[in-house]
Write a protein that holds these residues in place. Structure first.
Motif, short mmCIF file in Angstrom:
data_model
loop_
_atom_site.label_atom_id
_atom_site.label_comp_id
_atom_site.label_asym_id
_atom_site.label_seq_id
_atom_site.Cartn_x
_atom_site.Cartn_y
_atom_site.Cartn_z
N ASN A 1 0.83 -1.21 0.00
CA ASN A 1 0.00 0.00 0.00
C ASN A 1 0.87 1.26 0.00
O ASN A 1 0.40 2.34 0.34
CB ASN A 1 -0.94 0.01 1.22
N GLY A 2 2.14 1.07 -0.39
CA GLY A 2 3.06 2.20 -0.44
C GLY A 2 3.80 2.46 0.85
O GLY A 2 4.73 3.28 0.88
N SER A 3 3.45 1.76 1.91
CA SER A 3 4.14 1.96 3.18
C SER A 3 5.53 1.34 3.13
O SER A 3 5.73 0.26 2.57
CB SER A 3 3.34 1.32 4.33
N GLU A 4 6.50 2.02 3.74
CA GLU A 4 7.84 1.47 3.83
C GLU A 4 7.85 0.16 4.60
O GLU A 4 8.75 -0.67 4.43
CB GLU A 4 8.78 2.48 4.49
N ASN A 5 6.84 -0.04 5.46
CA ASN A 5 6.77 -1.27 6.24
C ASN A 5 6.50 -2.50 5.39
O ASN A 5 6.66 -3.63 5.87
CB ASN A 5 5.68 -1.16 7.32
N THR A 6 6.08 -2.29 4.13
CA THR A 6 5.82 -3.43 3.26
C THR A 6 7.08 -3.89 2.51
O THR A 6 7.03 -4.89 1.80
CB THR A 6 4.72 -3.10 2.23
N ARG A 7 8.17 -3.17 2.65
CA ARG A 7 9.39 -3.55 1.94
C ARG A 7 9.87 -4.97 2.27
O ARG A 7 10.30 -5.71 1.37
CB ARG A 7 10.51 -2.55 2.22
N PRO A 8 9.88 -5.39 3.56
CA PRO A 8 10.32 -6.76 3.83
C PRO A 8 9.51 -7.81 3.07
O PRO A 8 10.07 -8.79 2.58
CB PRO A 8 10.12 -6.90 5.36
N ALA A 9 8.20 -7.60 2.96
CA ALA A 9 7.36 -8.55 2.22
C ALA A 9 7.70 -8.52 0.74
O ALA A 9 7.73 -9.57 0.08
CB ALA A 9 5.88 -8.22 2.44
N LEU A 10 7.97 -7.35 0.19
CA LEU A 10 8.36 -7.26 -1.22
C LEU A 10 9.69 -7.97 -1.46
O LEU A 10 9.86 -8.71 -2.43
CB LEU A 10 8.44 -5.80 -1.64
N ASP A 11 10.64 -7.74 -0.55
CA ASP A 11 11.94 -8.41 -0.67
C ASP A 11 11.77 -9.93 -0.66
O ASP A 11 12.34 -10.64 -1.48
CB ASP A 11 12.86 -7.99 0.48
N TYR A 12 10.99 -10.40 0.30
CA TYR A 12 10.83 -11.85 0.45
C TYR A 12 10.05 -12.44 -0.72
O TYR A 12 10.40 -13.52 -1.22
CB TYR A 12 10.11 -12.16 1.76
N GLY A 13 9.02 -11.75 -1.16
CA GLY A 13 8.23 -12.25 -2.27
C GLY A 13 9.03 -12.37 -3.55
O GLY A 13 8.89 -13.35 -4.30
N ILE A 14 9.89 -11.39 -3.82
CA ILE A 14 10.74 -11.45 -5.01
C ILE A 14 11.72 -12.61 -4.89
O ILE A 14 11.93 -13.38 -5.84
CB ILE A 14 11.49 -10.12 -5.20
N TRP A 15 12.33 -12.76 -3.72
CA TRP A 15 13.26 -13.86 -3.51
C TRP A 15 12.56 -15.21 -3.66
O TRP A 15 13.06 -16.11 -4.35
CB TRP A 15 13.88 -13.76 -2.11
N LEU A 16 11.38 -15.36 -3.05
CA LEU A 16 10.66 -16.63 -3.09
C LEU A 16 10.23 -16.97 -4.51
O LEU A 16 10.36 -18.12 -4.95
CB LEU A 16 9.44 -16.55 -2.17
N ALA A 17 9.75 -15.97 -5.24
CA ALA A 17 9.33 -16.22 -6.62
C ALA A 17 10.52 -16.66 -7.48
O ALA A 17 10.39 -17.56 -8.33
CB ALA A 17 8.71 -14.95 -7.21
N GLY A 18 11.66 -16.05 -7.25
CA GLY A 18 12.85 -16.43 -8.00
C GLY A 18 13.30 -17.85 -7.69
O GLY A 18 13.72 -18.60 -8.58
N GLN A 19 13.20 -18.25 -6.42
CA GLN A 19 13.59 -19.59 -6.02
C GLN A 19 12.63 -20.65 -6.54
O GLN A 19 13.05 -21.72 -6.98
CB GLN A 19 13.66 -19.67 -4.48
N LEU A 20 11.34 -20.36 -6.49
CA LEU A 20 10.32 -21.34 -6.87
C LEU A 20 9.98 -21.32 -8.35
O LEU A 20 9.29 -22.21 -8.84
CB LEU A 20 9.04 -21.10 -6.06
N LYS A 21 10.42 -20.25 -9.05
CA LYS A 21 10.05 -20.06 -10.46
C LYS A 21 8.54 -19.90 -10.61
O LYS A 21 7.93 -20.43 -11.53
CB LYS A 21 10.55 -21.22 -11.33
N TRP A 22 7.95 -19.15 -9.70
CA TRP A 22 6.51 -18.86 -9.74
C TRP A 22 6.30 -17.45 -10.30
O TRP A 22 7.13 -16.56 -10.12
CB TRP A 22 5.89 -18.93 -8.35
#
Length: 255
Positions: free
Chosen positions: A13-34
């Protein structure tokens, strides 16, 4: 999107507090190829620039990582928007703190609780990104309500070569039923009992074995919340799985 596995619904939602989730989601997608569906949520008109800024930054990172994605922008309250989006496909929703002020959390409760109430598909809540997946804790009540989270964690564990600990907590007896007395009396060797908890825990372990995932059972006795927190402190887990289709609507959340 690939129909054989979920896509990652990556929310901000644009909050800086969502950055950890964005970081993790990008990493997870790259690992799983999702694939990823990047969801930018504009809760108020004045928030639009910061939403766009964080979305554009995430898009660049997805492009650089070569991760297929779809961008969606929507206006409304985050729990409602996220719930609406999850009805359009098979998703693993990745979300973090939404930056609510303390007074709002006190008066209205945490947004995460409302997300859980509205979303029927798995939700991965990220407060801090641990970009590894070696140890997974699955909290189970010994019944089959948690079968969904067990199987999702087994799938992740198999992909990452992680080990799984099934955690079952026996509460102090508050109602004098024969079953509760037996479970309480034999809690240290509950796997050997012919109780529903014993049978279901054996089944959960056998499913892990069939999936070729190393899994073990840990049984603790005491207050459920306290014992989960203590196990997490001691175990150094990278991911914690818990919940059932009914947990978000239970009165226990008031406690």
């Amino acid at each position: 999107m690939n129909a054989t596995h979920p896509a990652i619904l990556l929310c901000t939602n644009g909050s800086e507090n969502t950055r950890p989730a964005l970081d993790y989601g990008i990493w997870l997608a790259g690992q799983l190829k999702w694939d990823v569906v990047l969801l930018g949520i504009v809760e108020d008109v004045e928030d639009a620039p910061r939403v766009r800024l964080l979305v554009d930054e995430t898009v660049r990172r997805l492009d650089n990582a070569g991760i297929p994605y779809e961008l969606r922008l929507s206006q409304g309250r985050s729990p409602d928007v996220i719930a609406s989006q999850t009805t359009s496909g098979n998703f693993l929703t990745v979300v973090g703190p939404l930056g609510r002020p303390a007074w709002q959390r006190v008066l209205q409760g945490r947004s995460f609780r409302r997300i859980l109430q509205k979303v029927s598909t798995p939700v991965l809540y990220v407060r801090q990104p641990l970009l590894r997946l070696e140890r997974i804790l699955v909290c189970t009540g010994g019944l089959r309500y948690a079968i969904g989270v067990e199987r999702l964690c087994y799938s992740l564990a198999k992909h990452f070569g992680a080990e799984v600990t099934l955690l079952h907590i026996v509460e102090p007896v508050t109602l004098e039923y024969p079953l509760s007395r037996e479970v309480h009396r034999r809690w240290q060797n509950i796997l050997e009992t012919d109780t529903p908890q014993g049978r279901n825990l054996r089944l959960a372990l056998s499913e892990a074995q069939a999936t070729q995932v190393p899994a073990k059972l840990k049984v603790r006795h005491g207050n459920i919340v306290h014992e989960i927190l203590e196990e997490v402190r001691q175990g150094q887990y990278d991911l914690i799985g818990m919940g059932s289709p009914y947990s978000a609507h239970s009165l226990r959340h008031l406690y």
